[in-house]
Design a protein around this motif. Structure first.
Motif, PDB file in Angstrom:
ATOM      1  N   LEU A 259       0.836  -1.196   0.000  1.00  0.00           N
ATOM      2  CA  LEU A 259       0.000   0.000   0.000  1.00  0.00           C
ATOM      3  C   LEU A 259       0.875   1.252   0.000  1.00  0.00           C
ATOM      4  N   LEU A 260       1.916   1.272   0.820  1.00  0.00           N
ATOM      5  CA  LEU A 260       2.829   2.410   0.864  1.00  0.00           C
ATOM      6  C   LEU A 260       3.494   2.620  -0.497  1.00  0.00           C
ATOM      7  N   GLU A 261       3.927   1.541  -1.128  1.00  0.00           N
ATOM      8  CA  GLU A 261       4.527   1.657  -2.463  1.00  0.00           C
ATOM      9  C   GLU A 261       3.537   2.246  -3.453  1.00  0.00           C
ATOM     10  N   ASN A 262       2.267   1.844  -3.381  1.00  0.00           N
ATOM     11  CA  ASN A 262       1.241   2.387  -4.269  1.00  0.00           C
ATOM     12  C   ASN A 262       0.996   3.868  -4.006  1.00  0.00           C
ATOM     13  N   ILE A 263       0.989   4.259  -2.737  1.00  0.00           N
ATOM     14  CA  ILE A 263       0.801   5.674  -2.393  1.00  0.00           C
ATOM     15  C   ILE A 263       1.950   6.500  -2.952  1.00  0.00           C
ATOM     16  N   LEU A 264       3.168   6.018  -2.763  1.00  0.00           N
ATOM     17  CA  LEU A 264       4.330   6.750  -3.271  1.00  0.00           C
ATOM     18  C   LEU A 264       4.352   6.777  -4.797  1.00  0.00           C
ATOM     19  N   ALA A 265       3.953   5.686  -5.428  1.00  0.00           N
ATOM     20  CA  ALA A 265       3.919   5.649  -6.896  1.00  0.00           C
ATOM     21  C   ALA A 265       2.950   6.694  -7.447  1.00  0.00           C
ATOM     22  N   ALA A 266       1.887   6.973  -6.713  1.00  0.00           N
ATOM     23  CA  ALA A 266       0.909   7.972  -7.154  1.00  0.00           C
ATOM     24  C   ALA A 266       1.518   9.372  -7.231  1.00  0.00           C
ATOM     25  N   VAL A 267       2.596   9.616  -6.484  1.00  0.00           N
ATOM     26  CA  VAL A 267       3.289  10.906  -6.547  1.00  0.00           C
ATOM     27  C   VAL A 267       4.647  10.762  -7.250  1.00  0.00           C
ATOM     28  N   GLN A 268       4.778   9.692  -8.020  1.00  0.00           N
ATOM     29  CA  GLN A 268       5.981   9.387  -8.804  1.00  0.00           C
ATOM     30  C   GLN A 268       7.248   9.234  -7.946  1.00  0.00           C
ATOM     31  N   TYR A 269       7.108   8.574  -6.794  1.00  0.00           N
ATOM     32  CA  TYR A 269       8.239   8.252  -5.938  1.00  0.00           C
ATOM     33  C   TYR A 269       8.325   6.734  -5.803  1.00  0.00           C
ATOM     34  N   ARG A 270       9.542   6.249  -5.699  1.00  0.00           N
ATOM     35  CA  ARG A 270       9.762   4.818  -5.464  1.00  0.00           C
ATOM     36  C   ARG A 270      10.308   4.636  -4.049  1.00  0.00           C
ATOM     37  N   LEU A 271       9.785   3.660  -3.354  1.00  0.00           N
ATOM     38  CA  LEU A 271      10.158   3.438  -1.959  1.00  0.00           C
ATOM     39  C   LEU A 271      11.660   3.211  -1.809  1.00  0.00           C
ATOM     40  N   GLU A 272      12.225   2.341  -2.582  1.00  0.00           N
ATOM     41  CA  GLU A 272      13.639   1.979  -2.414  1.00  0.00           C
ATOM     42  C   GLU A 272      14.598   3.111  -2.756  1.00  0.00           C
ATOM     43  N   ASP A 273      14.293   3.890  -3.793  1.00  0.00           N
ATOM     44  CA  ASP A 273      15.233   4.907  -4.255  1.00  0.00           C
ATOM     45  C   ASP A 273      14.941   6.301  -3.707  1.00  0.00           C
ATOM     46  N   ASP A 274      13.693   6.703  -3.760  1.00  0.00           N
ATOM     47  CA  ASP A 274      13.339   8.099  -3.516  1.00  0.00           C
ATOM     48  C   ASP A 274      12.997   8.435  -2.077  1.00  0.00           C
ATOM     49  N   ALA A 275      12.602   7.442  -1.299  1.00  0.00           N
ATOM     50  CA  ALA A 275      12.156   7.682   0.074  1.00  0.00           C
ATOM     51  C   ALA A 275      13.080   6.997   1.073  1.00  0.00           C
ATOM     52  N   LEU A 276      13.093   7.534   2.265  1.00  0.00           N
ATOM     53  CA  LEU A 276      13.788   6.922   3.395  1.00  0.00           C
ATOM     54  C   LEU A 276      12.703   6.466   4.361  1.00  0.00           C
ATOM     55  N   LEU A 277      12.524   5.163   4.473  1.00  0.00           N
ATOM     56  CA  LEU A 277      11.492   4.595   5.335  1.00  0.00           C
ATOM     57  C   LEU A 277      12.112   4.208   6.673  1.00  0.00           C
ATOM     58  N   ILE A 278      11.504   4.687   7.743  1.00  0.00           N
ATOM     59  CA  ILE A 278      11.932   4.313   9.087  1.00  0.00           C
ATOM     60  C   ILE A 278      10.768   3.625   9.774  1.00  0.00           C
TER      61      ILE A 278
END
Length: 152
Positions: free
Chosen positions: A47-66
């Motif tokens: 779900l988080l990956e889908n939310i980020l994809a909606a704003v053209q972000y990728r979890l592994e590359d573009d975001a820092l998940l804690i």
């Protein structure tokens, strides 16, 4: 009412930095995402990956998940400076656990110290809402994300 000498808010000290095994992603686009460690399940992460994809972000590359363990606290300020984080999205994690001690209404982006913060519903709540006909929390989150990431 008159304030006395001992009428002040006590704030618990935060951990200086999260453990490396609780961090995922590189944060190359300056986005920090904070979730409860309890929500670190394949379904919630999808779900988080889908939310980020909606704003053209990728979890592994573009975001820092804690992933924040239950009861733990962190300081977002030092992490923002070290990792060049310009936006934080807190999914269901109370702002106080991220050392944010200013009013943060849910789904309303707040600017503070050059960083944009968004307190959002938990991934679990959003996932449960997906199964319903009406999705007020999801709609409010999407409006807030569009304000933070206007190109989406």
């Amino acid at each position: 009412m008159k304030n006395g000498l001992f009428d002040f808010k006590i704030i618990a000290a935060s951990d200086p930095a999260p453990s490396p095994d609780l961090i995922r992603g590189h944060g190359r686009k300056g986005l920090g995402v904070l979730i409860s460690a309890l929500e670190d399940t394949p379904e919630q992460l999808k779900l988080l990956e889908n939310i980020l994809a909606a704003v053209q972000y990728r979890l592994e590359d573009d975001a820092l998940l804690i992933r924040l363990p239950e009861g733990a606290r962190i300081q977002t300020g030092p992490i923002s400076r070290q990792r060049h984080i310009r936006q934080w999205v807190l999914f269901g994690v109370p702002p106080e656990r991220a050392s944010l001690h200013f009013p943060m209404p849910m789904n309303i982006p707040i600017q503070h110290g050059g960083v944009t913060y968004l307190f959002a519903p938990s991934l679990e709540a959003l996932n449960q809402e997906r199964l319903q006909e009406k999705r007020p929390q999801g709609a409010a989150l999407w409006a807030a994300l569009k304000a933070i990431f206007p190109k989406s």
